[in-house]
Design a protein around this motif. Structure first.
Motif, PDB file in Angstrom:
ATOM      1  N   PRO A 103       0.851  -0.808  -0.134  1.00 43.46           N
ATOM      2  CA  PRO A 103       0.353   0.081   0.154  1.00 43.46           C
ATOM      3  C   PRO A 103       1.175   1.301  -0.075  1.00 43.46           C
ATOM      4  O   PRO A 103       2.027   0.736   0.299  1.00 43.46           O
ATOM      5  CB  PRO A 103      -1.102  -0.184   1.356  1.00 43.46           C
ATOM      6  N   GLY A 104       0.278   2.530  -0.849  1.00 46.53           N
ATOM      7  CA  GLY A 104       1.388   3.533  -0.744  1.00 46.53           C
ATOM      8  C   GLY A 104       0.680   4.868   0.178  1.00 46.53           C
ATOM      9  O   GLY A 104      -0.309   4.456   1.041  1.00 46.53           O
ATOM     10  N   ALA A 105       0.937   5.698   0.480  1.00 51.64           N
ATOM     11  CA  ALA A 105       0.675   6.974   0.781  1.00 51.64           C
ATOM     12  C   ALA A 105      -0.982   7.177   0.532  1.00 51.64           C
ATOM     13  O   ALA A 105      -1.427   7.762   1.760  1.00 51.64           O
ATOM     14  CB  ALA A 105       1.980   8.108   0.906  1.00 51.64           C
ATOM     15  N   SER A 106      -1.732   7.112  -0.419  1.00 55.32           N
ATOM     16  CA  SER A 106      -2.834   7.285  -1.082  1.00 55.32           C
ATOM     17  C   SER A 106      -3.616   6.786   0.069  1.00 55.32           C
ATOM     18  O   SER A 106      -4.325   6.620   0.577  1.00 55.32           O
ATOM     19  CB  SER A 106      -2.692   7.442  -2.191  1.00 55.32           C
ATOM     20  N   ASP A 107      -2.968   4.825  -0.242  1.00 55.47           N
ATOM     21  CA  ASP A 107      -3.944   3.937   0.734  1.00 55.47           C
ATOM     22  C   ASP A 107      -3.863   4.619   2.049  1.00 55.47           C
ATOM     23  O   ASP A 107      -4.834   4.203   3.369  1.00 55.47           O
ATOM     24  CB  ASP A 107      -3.617   2.690   0.818  1.00 55.47           C
ATOM     25  N   ILE A 108      -2.902   4.898   3.120  1.00 58.34           N
ATOM     26  CA  ILE A 108      -2.748   5.239   4.187  1.00 58.34           C
ATOM     27  C   ILE A 108      -3.510   6.810   4.535  1.00 58.34           C
ATOM     28  O   ILE A 108      -4.669   6.446   5.633  1.00 58.34           O
ATOM     29  CB  ILE A 108      -1.428   5.325   4.898  1.00 58.34           C
ATOM     30  N   TYR A 109      -3.799   6.961   3.373  1.00 54.48           N
ATOM     31  CA  TYR A 109      -4.962   8.653   3.854  1.00 54.48           C
ATOM     32  C   TYR A 109      -5.919   8.347   4.055  1.00 54.48           C
ATOM     33  O   TYR A 109      -6.852   8.892   4.536  1.00 54.48           O
ATOM     34  CB  TYR A 109      -3.682   9.804   2.387  1.00 54.48           C
ATOM     35  N   ARG A 110      -6.362   7.384   3.482  1.00 51.24           N
ATOM     36  CA  ARG A 110      -7.209   6.770   2.844  1.00 51.24           C
ATOM     37  C   ARG A 110      -7.801   6.388   4.086  1.00 51.24           C
ATOM     38  O   ARG A 110      -9.716   6.612   4.406  1.00 51.24           O
ATOM     39  CB  ARG A 110      -8.441   5.645   1.147  1.00 51.24           C
ATOM     40  N   GLU A 111      -7.287   5.382   4.377  1.00 53.12           N
ATOM     41  CA  GLU A 111      -7.438   4.540   5.426  1.00 53.12           C
ATOM     42  C   GLU A 111      -7.986   5.965   6.686  1.00 53.12           C
ATOM     43  O   GLU A 111      -8.878   5.461   7.383  1.00 53.12           O
ATOM     44  CB  GLU A 111      -6.391   3.356   6.010  1.00 53.12           C
ATOM     45  N   VAL A 112      -6.754   6.396   7.139  1.00 55.08           N
ATOM     46  CA  VAL A 112      -7.027   7.222   8.524  1.00 55.08           C
ATOM     47  C   VAL A 112      -8.456   7.976   7.611  1.00 55.08           C
ATOM     48  O   VAL A 112      -9.289   8.052   9.186  1.00 55.08           O
ATOM     49  CB  VAL A 112      -6.098   8.610   7.993  1.00 55.08           C
ATOM     50  N   GLN A 113      -8.687   8.060   7.078  1.00 58.14           N
ATOM     51  CA  GLN A 113     -10.015   9.512   6.133  1.00 58.14           C
ATOM     52  C   GLN A 113     -11.422   8.754   6.830  1.00 58.14           C
ATOM     53  O   GLN A 113     -11.757   9.129   7.227  1.00 58.14           O
ATOM     54  CB  GLN A 113     -10.361   9.528   4.204  1.00 58.14           C
ATOM     55  N   ARG A 114     -11.060   7.505   7.190  1.00 51.82           N
ATOM     56  CA  ARG A 114     -12.369   6.657   7.314  1.00 51.82           C
ATOM     57  C   ARG A 114     -12.077   6.352   8.291  1.00 51.82           C
ATOM     58  O   ARG A 114     -13.233   5.931   8.932  1.00 51.82           O
ATOM     59  CB  ARG A 114     -12.033   5.051   6.320  1.00 51.82           C
ATOM     60  N   SER A 115     -11.167   6.441   8.893  1.00 50.73           N
ATOM     61  CA  SER A 115     -11.047   5.764  10.257  1.00 50.73           C
ATOM     62  C   SER A 115     -12.324   6.709  11.901  1.00 50.73           C
ATOM     63  O   SER A 115     -12.346   7.947  11.734  1.00 50.73           O
ATOM     64  CB  SER A 115     -10.142   6.099  11.185  1.00 50.73           C
ATOM     65  N   ALA A 116     -12.766   6.099  12.606  1.00 47.85           N
ATOM     66  CA  ALA A 116     -13.848   7.163  13.628  1.00 47.85           C
ATOM     67  C   ALA A 116     -12.714   8.597  13.881  1.00 47.85           C
ATOM     68  O   ALA A 116     -13.522   9.118  14.632  1.00 47.85           O
ATOM     69  CB  ALA A 116     -13.696   6.475  14.708  1.00 47.85           C
TER      70      ALA A 116
END
Length: 161
Positions: free
Chosen positions: A45-58
């Motif tokens: 996973p790249g940086a964009s995947d990390i940011y998407r995951e964080v954006q979806r986090s509670a």
């Protein structure tokens, strides 16, 4: 510059002032690159995947909702206060010209109130951010930093093999 007619109507002449040697052939029916075969292994996973995951986090959603719960009412209130001032200045000049203390009238007090409310709103926003959002946002930032650092370590290990 001469007009081009016939078969070479779409070509650019070198004496054309709009000619750009670096851009010639760019997007003009050039050969498409051959399709690349699909990678056998799923890429990390790249940086964009990390940011998407964080954006979806509670935690991120909570920070955003705290931000909206302050900003939306504050913006609406300040906008209404400003519109009320402008409407009163144009629709009720007699009220705005009413003296309050010496040469100071209602319009001057309301105008100074606009400045005062701007400073108060700025102070309230900074206080709200400091007390309600900054710590949670910093935690999210560290989470992303640690995940990216872990990815960099994994890439370095794979490259060292």
């Amino acid at each position: 510059m001469d007009k081009h007619e016939g078969r070479d109507a779409g070509t650019i002449r070198l004496d054309d002032p709009w000619y750009d040697a670096l851009a010639v052939g760019w997007g003009e029916g050039a050969e498409p690159s051959p399709p690349r075969p699909a990678p056998a292994v799923r890429p990390a996973p790249g940086a964009s995947d990390i940011y998407r995951e964080v954006q979806r986090s509670a935690a991120f959603q909570e920070v955003r909702s705290r931000y909206r719960r302050f900003v939306v009412p504050a913006t609406a209130g300040f906008f209404l206060w400003y519109v009320a001032y402008v409407v009163a200045a144009t629709a009720a000049p007699g009220l705005m010209a009413r003296p309050v203390l010496g040469a100071v009238n209602v319009a001057m007090l309301a105008g100074l109130g606009q400045f005062l409310s701007t400073f108060l709103l700025t102070w309230a926003y900074a206080r709200h951010a400091r007390l309600r959002r900054d710590r949670a946002a910093l935690d999210l930032r560290w989470t992303v930093f640690e995940q990216e650092r872990g990815q960099d370590r994994n890439r370095a290990r794979r490259a060292g093999r």
